[in-house]
Write a protein that holds these residues in place. Structure first.
Motif, PDB file in Angstrom:
ATOM      1  N   THR A  93       0.813  -1.220   0.000  1.00  0.00           N
ATOM      2  CA  THR A  93       0.000   0.000   0.000  1.00  0.00           C
ATOM      3  C   THR A  93       0.844   1.267   0.000  1.00  0.00           C
ATOM      4  OG1 THR A  93      -0.193  -0.064   2.414  1.00  0.00           O
ATOM      5  CG2 THR A  93      -1.936  -1.137   1.146  1.00  0.00           C
ATOM      6  N   GLY A  94       2.087   1.173  -0.472  1.00  0.00           N
ATOM      7  CA  GLY A  94       2.918   2.365  -0.599  1.00  0.00           C
ATOM      8  C   GLY A  94       3.285   3.003   0.726  1.00  0.00           C
ATOM      9  N   MET A  95       3.649   2.201   1.712  1.00  0.00           N
ATOM     10  CA  MET A  95       4.026   2.712   3.030  1.00  0.00           C
ATOM     11  C   MET A  95       5.526   2.927   3.177  1.00  0.00           C
ATOM     12  SD  MET A  95       1.431   0.393   5.360  1.00  0.00           S
ATOM     13  CE  MET A  95       1.876   1.158   6.927  1.00  0.00           C
ATOM     14  N   ALA A  96       6.305   2.396   2.244  1.00  0.00           N
ATOM     15  CA  ALA A  96       7.772   2.448   2.358  1.00  0.00           C
ATOM     16  C   ALA A  96       8.320   3.842   2.086  1.00  0.00           C
ATOM     17  CB  ALA A  96       8.400   1.450   1.391  1.00  0.00           C
ATOM     18  N   ASN A  97       9.519   4.087   2.596  1.00  0.00           N
ATOM     19  CA  ASN A  97      10.268   5.295   2.259  1.00  0.00           C
ATOM     20  C   ASN A  97      11.666   4.887   1.820  1.00  0.00           C
ATOM     21  OD1 ASN A  97      12.337   5.667   4.563  1.00  0.00           O
ATOM     22  ND2 ASN A  97      10.417   5.370   5.686  1.00  0.00           N
ATOM     23  N   PRO A  98      12.375   5.736   1.065  1.00  0.00           N
ATOM     24  CA  PRO A  98      13.664   5.343   0.495  1.00  0.00           C
ATOM     25  C   PRO A  98      14.709   4.899   1.519  1.00  0.00           C
ATOM     26  CG  PRO A  98      12.840   7.276  -0.637  1.00  0.00           C
ATOM     27  CD  PRO A  98      11.922   7.035   0.526  1.00  0.00           C
ATOM     28  N   GLN A  99      14.794   5.580   2.657  1.00  0.00           N
ATOM     29  CA  GLN A  99      15.777   5.178   3.661  1.00  0.00           C
ATOM     30  C   GLN A  99      15.470   3.787   4.205  1.00  0.00           C
ATOM     31  OE1 GLN A  99      18.627   7.273   4.796  1.00  0.00           O
ATOM     32  NE2 GLN A  99      19.132   5.117   5.148  1.00  0.00           N
ATOM     33  N   GLN A 100      14.195   3.533   4.466  1.00  0.00           N
ATOM     34  CA  GLN A 100      13.761   2.221   4.946  1.00  0.00           C
ATOM     35  C   GLN A 100      14.094   1.134   3.930  1.00  0.00           C
ATOM     36  OE1 GLN A 100       9.539   1.818   4.943  1.00  0.00           O
ATOM     37  NE2 GLN A 100       9.500  -0.055   6.163  1.00  0.00           N
ATOM     38  N   VAL A 101      13.798   1.425   2.660  1.00  0.00           N
ATOM     39  CA  VAL A 101      14.072   0.458   1.595  1.00  0.00           C
ATOM     40  C   VAL A 101      15.558   0.156   1.503  1.00  0.00           C
ATOM     41  CG1 VAL A 101      14.043   0.110  -0.905  1.00  0.00           C
ATOM     42  CG2 VAL A 101      12.015   1.027   0.245  1.00  0.00           C
ATOM     43  N   TYR A 102      16.372   1.203   1.470  1.00  0.00           N
ATOM     44  CA  TYR A 102      17.823   1.002   1.342  1.00  0.00           C
ATOM     45  C   TYR A 102      18.366   0.188   2.510  1.00  0.00           C
ATOM     46  CZ  TYR A 102      22.797   1.883   0.894  1.00  0.00           C
ATOM     47  OH  TYR A 102      24.152   1.707   0.787  1.00  0.00           O
ATOM     48  N   ASP A 103      17.969   0.544   3.723  1.00  0.00           N
ATOM     49  CA  ASP A 103      18.489  -0.143   4.912  1.00  0.00           C
ATOM     50  C   ASP A 103      18.061  -1.604   4.936  1.00  0.00           C
ATOM     51  OD1 ASP A 103      19.633   2.230   5.717  1.00  0.00           O
ATOM     52  OD2 ASP A 103      18.096   2.703   7.215  1.00  0.00           O
TER      53      ASP A 103
END
Length: 309
Positions: free
Chosen positions: A181-191
């Motif tokens: 549902t599009g809850m991710a953010n780039p920092q979260q994804v990268y980590d």
């Protein structure tokens, strides 16, 4: 900035893209979209799902569709989504050779989606895998709500580790991590992706992002920086989960390809043909799609200088 030279795109418009559309597309209309995707050199297409037709009416003709498109000169890889063993058997009856089993990292979302706990889905996966090996079917897995659940909120990374520790021992071709549902953010994804690729270095990961909050392409960039080179995308940016409140479209295929090509990253896809396909899709569903490039054109588009009056 470390980025790959080439990225693989798995097209999901005929499944995820259409499943929330109010207008039920006919077989001929779906075939038209498929044919235009083939012209754009798309090589991997998730064409439908074998779920109960009352739950997702748009997918009721998936079995008939695969019979129409299975014989294609470009030998496109056709993938069907399944929620359980019954779905796998129904897909096998139609000759499908590539299946994607989906379950959720979040118990609450999994119960909404397939009426069972995550643990129970993992148990069923072993039965499905055994069946697929007997039938010479290639099985991949998608983990929905990897980056957050609309009911529970944060999904702890330790839970993702627990799930992957069980999956990586099963010799699955691909594991897709889905931001349902599009809850991710780039920092979260990268980590998270950096940790997972270090922890499971031999596993091939695919990423599935939704653009619900406008961060889909940014999340894709973060995943590429973390080493992922395979992504789902949907023509026109259509899509959404019928069992998740607030779900909207996937990252848009033509927007993805436009971004990658403008950075010198190859996809083997034709942006011009994708735009033609996207215009056709818009006509068939009967409304504008979220596609940015379809509206504005490529970044190098030039306009005539207005004549002074």
């Amino acid at each position: 900035m470390k980025l790959p030279k080439k990225v693989k795109i798995n097209e999901v418009v005929l499944r995820d893209g259409l499943q929330l559309e109010a207008k039920i597309l006919t077989l001929d209309e779906k075939k038209k979209i498929f044919d235009q995707l083939v012209k754009a050199a798309v090589q991997t297409i998730e064409f439908g799902s074998f779920v109960h037709p009352k739950l997702v009416p748009q997918m009721a003709n998936s079995g008939e569709l695969v019979e129409l498109i299975s014989e294609n000169p470009n030998d496109v890889k056709l993938i069907a989504l399944i929620p359980n063993l019954k779905g796998a058997k129904n897909a096998r009856e139609k000759g499908v050779k590539n299946l994607n089993f989906v379950f959720s990292a979040s118990d609450t979302h999994n119960e909404q989606n397939v009426q069972k706990s995550t643990k129970d889905s993992l148990s069923e996966l072993k039965e499905i895998l055994s069946y697929c090996k007997e039938q010479d079917i290639c099985l991949s897995v998608s983990i929905a709500t990897t980056f957050g659940c609309p009911f529970e909120g944060e999904v702890k990374k330790e839970r993702i580790y627990w799930i992957l520790e069980q999956l990586t021992s099963l010799d699955l071709e691909t594991i897709t991590l889905a931001d349902t549902t599009g809850m991710a953010n780039p920092q979260q994804v990268y980590d998270l992706i950096t940790e997972l690729t270090n922890k499971f270095p031999h596993q091939l990961f695919n990423l599935h992002f939704h653009n619900t909050r406008g961060m889909g392409l940014a999340n894709m960039m973060a995943a590429m920086q973390a080493g992922v080179t395979s992504f789902d995308a949907s023509l026109g940016g259509l899509g959404g989960c019928p069992f998740a409140p607030g779900a909207t479209g996937n990252i848009c295929t033509e927007d993805v390809v436009h971004m990658l090509h403008s950075m010198g990253i190859e996809t083997d896809l034709s942006l011009d043909e994708l735009l033609i396909a996207s215009k056709t899709l818009q006509q068939l569903v009967g409304h504008e799609t979220p596609s940015y490039v379809l509206k504005a054109g490529p970044y190098d588009r030039k306009y005539s200088i207005p004549t002074k009056k």
